[in-house]
Write an enzyme that holds these catalytic residues in place. Structure first.
Site, PDB file in Angstrom:
ATOM      1  N   CYS A   1      40.860  29.570  27.180  1.00 41.64           N
ATOM      2  CA  CYS A   1      41.525  29.198  28.438  1.00 41.64           C
ATOM      3  C   CYS A   1      41.538  27.677  28.593  1.00 41.64           C
ATOM      4  CB  CYS A   1      40.793  29.803  29.639  1.00 41.64           C
ATOM      5  SG  CYS A   1      40.696  31.590  29.598  1.00 41.64           S
TER       6      CYS A   1
ATOM      7  N   CYS B   1      35.722  30.103  29.591  1.00 44.88           N
ATOM      8  CA  CYS B   1      36.462  30.699  28.470  1.00 44.88           C
ATOM      9  C   CYS B   1      37.111  29.598  27.630  1.00 44.88           C
ATOM     10  CB  CYS B   1      37.477  31.691  29.045  1.00 44.88           C
ATOM     11  SG  CYS B   1      38.965  31.937  28.094  1.00 44.88           S
TER      12      CYS B   1
END
Lengths: 105, 307
Positions: free
Chosen positions: A34, A31
């Site tokens: 992230c 991600c």
């Protein structure tokens, strides 16, 4: 302090029974947002002594993610005395995350 | 205070490419990475159309490489956001928190951000079923039913990506046709899991206080309203240029920064624009990188003419 790598086994002890407020970051290696937030969390963990920081890798801890109704990453939960006091998602500036956390200290 | 020759605002393909060129030319640029370090590619997974990567490359990895390349030539990249710029006098002033930075020239490469629908319930359920990033959040919708709103390439890509996880993907299109490219449309239409429904708008996100449970929708031809059950809503209705910093200071058209034809020059001398903030038409990583290069070269030429 370093960031705790949280698992299903360690979550209760490290988060729910912590004395200080805990910021938990639900994340995954695939991600992008992230990855952006990872150094932000690491930096805050270094600088702030008044809170505890933990990360949950949702790839490895799918049950834990499900139990917390995580539907988006990164999602941040702030715990105080075992209770969720704040929840929010998405990448943000370090200062914004810090001030959001400081409201609960 | 030291005056920099160049400050670059933004860290997508445009900002980093401008930094690579400017740094190699010895301008020692200072780059403010901004609130979304790495830009929109950080929200993607595999990039298949960037030249030089025959097997594709992960968006975040590509941006990480661009940054390292810029830093190798002594571009200074700072992970903070600019709060305010002052173009009314020279040198230009860039304010970051309580710090001021001065520069002879600026490159604006602040990119674009995903647009939201602005309907009731959307903000409340962000991160609880409402998402603008299928690659981030699709994972959580394994075996579930989701809705994608949008008609462009991004909507088609998100819907196709979601077939890996979700049971059924319903795409709501406001008009009577998709705008996305033919190959993406064909790929989406071949998928049994994807159902495209036209002339439909989402009016409200419904939930149980914890997560999304459904949507209120309207058929904009008949005016008929109805409610449908869904576990997720993915919003892909396009992007808006990030012009907050320059509004009222540089000329805009249709919300985008205006540049002179065939150049990266903006309406203020010494300020150059690159990437999606000035591009309403192509909006690709490679065109952003190309315009970042143009901005660095234009800037370098402008600085040397001044001396």
């Amino acid at each position: 302090m370093s960031v705790l790598h949280l698992t299903k086994e360690s979550f209760d002890q490290s988060v729910l029974h912590a004395e200080k407020p805990v910021l938990v970051d639900f994340w995954a290696p695939w991600c992008g947002p992230c990855q952006m937030m990872s150094p932000v969390i690491d930096g805050l963990a270094e600088e702030m002594e008044t809170a505890v920081f933990g990360k949950v890798n949702v790839d490895e801890e799918q049950v834990l993610a499900q139990e917390h109704n995580i539907l988006s990453i990164p999602t941040f939960l702030i715990y105080k005395h075992g209770q969720v006091v704040d929840q929010f998602s998405g990448a943000m500036k370090k200062e914004d995350l810090q001030s959001r956390l400081e409201k609960h200290l | 205070m030291e005056t920099r020759r160049l400050i670059i605002i933004g860290s997508g393909p445009a900002g980093y490419t401008a930094a690579i060129y400017a740094a190699r030319a010895g301008l020692k640029p200072l780059v403010f990475a901004g609130p979304q370090k790495g830009g929109q590619l950080m929200w993607t997974t595999e990039v298949e159309n960037f030249p030089g990567f025959p097997d594709g490359v992960m968006g975040p990895e590509l941006m990480d490489r661009c940054r390292k390349q810029a830093e190798r030539f002594e571009a200074e990249v700072v992970d903070t956001s600019v709060d305010h710029i002052d173009l009314s006098h020279k040198p230009f002033v860039v304010k970051v928190g309580d710090q001021e930075h001065h520069a002879d020239s600026l490159i604006i490469a602040t990119g674009a951000s995903a647009k939201w629908l602005g309907i009731p319930g959307e903000e409340e359920y962000k991160g609880r079923g409402v998402s603008a990033c299928a690659t981030c959040d699709g994972f959580f919708f394994r075996g579930k039913n989701v809705v994608v709103v949008g008609a462009g390439d991004a909507a088609l890509e998100e819907a196709t990506f979601l077939t890996k996880f979700a049971n059924k993907i319903t795409v709501f299109v406001r008009s009577g046709e998709m705008r996305g490219s033919k190959p993406l449309q064909d790929r989406a239409k071949e998928e049994d899991k994807i159902h495209i429904i036209y002339f439909t708008e989402v009016k409200e996100v419904l939930g149980d206080g914890q997560k999304v449970t459904g949507l209120k929708i309207i058929n904009n031809q008949t005016g008929e309203e109805s409610e449908i059950a869904t576990d997720g809503l993915f919003v892909t209705i396009g992007h808006k240029p990030n012009t907050e910093l320059v509004e009222g200071k540089l000329d805009l058209t249709k919300g985008y920064l205006v540049t002179e034809p065939g150049s990266s020059k903006t309406s203020v001398e010494g300020v150059f624009a690159a990437g999606d903030v000035a591009d309403w038409k192509y909006r690709q990583a490679i065109t952003a990188a190309g315009s970042g290069c143009m901005a660095a070269l234009d800037c370098q030429r402008w600085l040397s003419e001044k001396e």
